[in-house]
Design a protein around this motif. Sequence first.
Motif, mmCIF file in Angstrom:
data_model
loop_
_atom_site.group_PDB
_atom_site.id
_atom_site.type_symbol
_atom_site.label_atom_id
_atom_site.label_comp_id
_atom_site.label_asym_id
_atom_site.label_seq_id
_atom_site.Cartn_x
_atom_site.Cartn_y
_atom_site.Cartn_z
ATOM 1 N N ARG A 171 -6.049 1.327 -4.433
ATOM 2 C CA ARG A 171 -5.235 1.095 -3.249
ATOM 3 C C ARG A 171 -5.668 -0.179 -2.519
ATOM 4 N NH1 ARG A 171 -2.537 4.041 -5.668
ATOM 5 N NH2 ARG A 171 -1.889 6.175 -5.148
ATOM 6 N N ARG B 252 3.842 2.915 -11.100
ATOM 7 C CA ARG B 252 2.729 2.227 -10.457
ATOM 8 C C ARG B 252 3.202 0.902 -9.874
ATOM 9 N NH1 ARG B 252 -1.903 0.646 -14.548
ATOM 10 N NH2 ARG B 252 -2.131 -1.184 -13.214
ATOM 11 N N THR B 253 2.667 0.593 -8.712
ATOM 12 C CA THR B 253 2.948 -0.663 -8.033
ATOM 13 C C THR B 253 1.776 -1.594 -8.250
ATOM 14 O OG1 THR B 253 4.249 0.465 -6.346
ATOM 15 C CG2 THR B 253 3.434 -1.740 -5.806
ATOM 16 N N ASP B 254 2.052 -2.777 -8.779
ATOM 17 C CA ASP B 254 1.001 -3.757 -9.046
ATOM 18 C C ASP B 254 1.225 -5.003 -8.219
ATOM 19 O OD1 ASP B 254 -0.917 -2.827 -11.195
ATOM 20 O OD2 ASP B 254 0.994 -2.395 -12.175
ATOM 21 N N ARG C 49 -3.905 3.420 -11.349
ATOM 22 C CA ARG C 49 -2.920 4.231 -10.643
ATOM 23 C C ARG C 49 -3.445 4.694 -9.285
ATOM 24 N NH1 ARG C 49 -1.331 8.479 -15.300
ATOM 25 N NH2 ARG C 49 -3.377 7.843 -16.060
ATOM 26 N N HIS D 140 0.846 -1.197 0.000
ATOM 27 C CA HIS D 140 0.000 0.000 0.000
ATOM 28 C C HIS D 140 0.883 1.249 0.000
ATOM 29 C CE1 HIS D 140 -3.678 2.260 1.905
ATOM 30 N NE2 HIS D 140 -3.115 2.932 0.918
ATOM 31 N N GLN E 136 2.331 1.760 -3.340
ATOM 32 C CA GLN E 136 1.357 2.291 -4.290
ATOM 33 C C GLN E 136 1.321 3.816 -4.216
ATOM 34 O OE1 GLN E 136 -2.140 0.048 -2.994
ATOM 35 N NE2 GLN E 136 -2.153 -1.045 -4.944
#
Length: 336
Positions: free
Chosen positions: A149, A225-227, A146, A16, A19
């Motif tokens: 969360r 971006r964190t996936d 994007r 989180h 992100q």
Amino acid sequence: MAHDDELDEVDLRLLHALQIEPRASWSDLAPIIGADASALSRRWAVMRDSGKAWITGLPDLGRHGRLALIEVSCVGGMQDRVATRLEHDPEVLILDYTVGARDLFVTVYCDSMEELNEYLLARFNRLPGVRSSRTHLVTELIGDARTWRLRSLSPAEAARVPRPRPPRPRAASHVPEEVRAAVLGELAIDGRAPAAMIAARHGLAAQRVADAISTMRARGEMYLRTDISREHSPWPVYTWYFIQLPAVQIDAARTVLRKLPELRLAALCSSRFNLILAVWLPRLEDVHGFEARLAGILPQAVVADRSAVLRIRKHVGHLLDERGRATRTVVPVPRS
């Protein structure tokens, strides 16, 4: 960490935070997450190396280019062969195996309308194994992943995550093309790649690369971006909704849809379905519950169709395996 196939609460809190700021330092995140910096570094390395989570640097896809969403029906037994041909196209951002009225659902990006026309007419429409396809040209992105969360941090904790550092006062305002290409090429593979490593690989000064990253992010020319693999998230059910929305409710949609925590993508389109949504849900049984909630906020919206996703084959350039984990193979998206 928990069982090999699970992410524990500390992992989810870390993701989180990433992100919010994908390049935040472990020392900055340690007091927020409640674990020391070395432990956070190790946890991230395990998640990244196992393909359960990844960070991608991307050019601003909505600034000049064109997005299209394509429904694909395949000749019997040809679904995998069609997907294999598509996954290596840089223009294909996302490639989903779906159930329902479509076998594949493809998100395509091109730098211009002319390039999109060329891709669709000269290449996509000639793919062997495709029985039929239907293209939805995106006219406006209301929201995308994007802003999605995990919601593992409290609002107060999320507010403590440091935001991207602005460019240095002495940083050059213009990023040369060779530096821009180096940064985008490396961050497409690993969004946390250190500036010094990028510089060494491309014969550049580390400070010049660090300045370029800060400048490109500040000017909106690049985002990170964190996936997370959906199979390892608390929301493993991925569904596309195809909606017919009266024009008088489009303004309302721009406001209320952004408030839906499940929303991964909301696109206005010039097609029979003028609103297409992608959502992640906790359980398959929640598919219809989401429709009921949608009816509550957009009472005139008609859900004309929906498709659950069986597997994500490609996600913003990263090829995924059968378990939804990122492989080491990345097909960088087009750079305008």
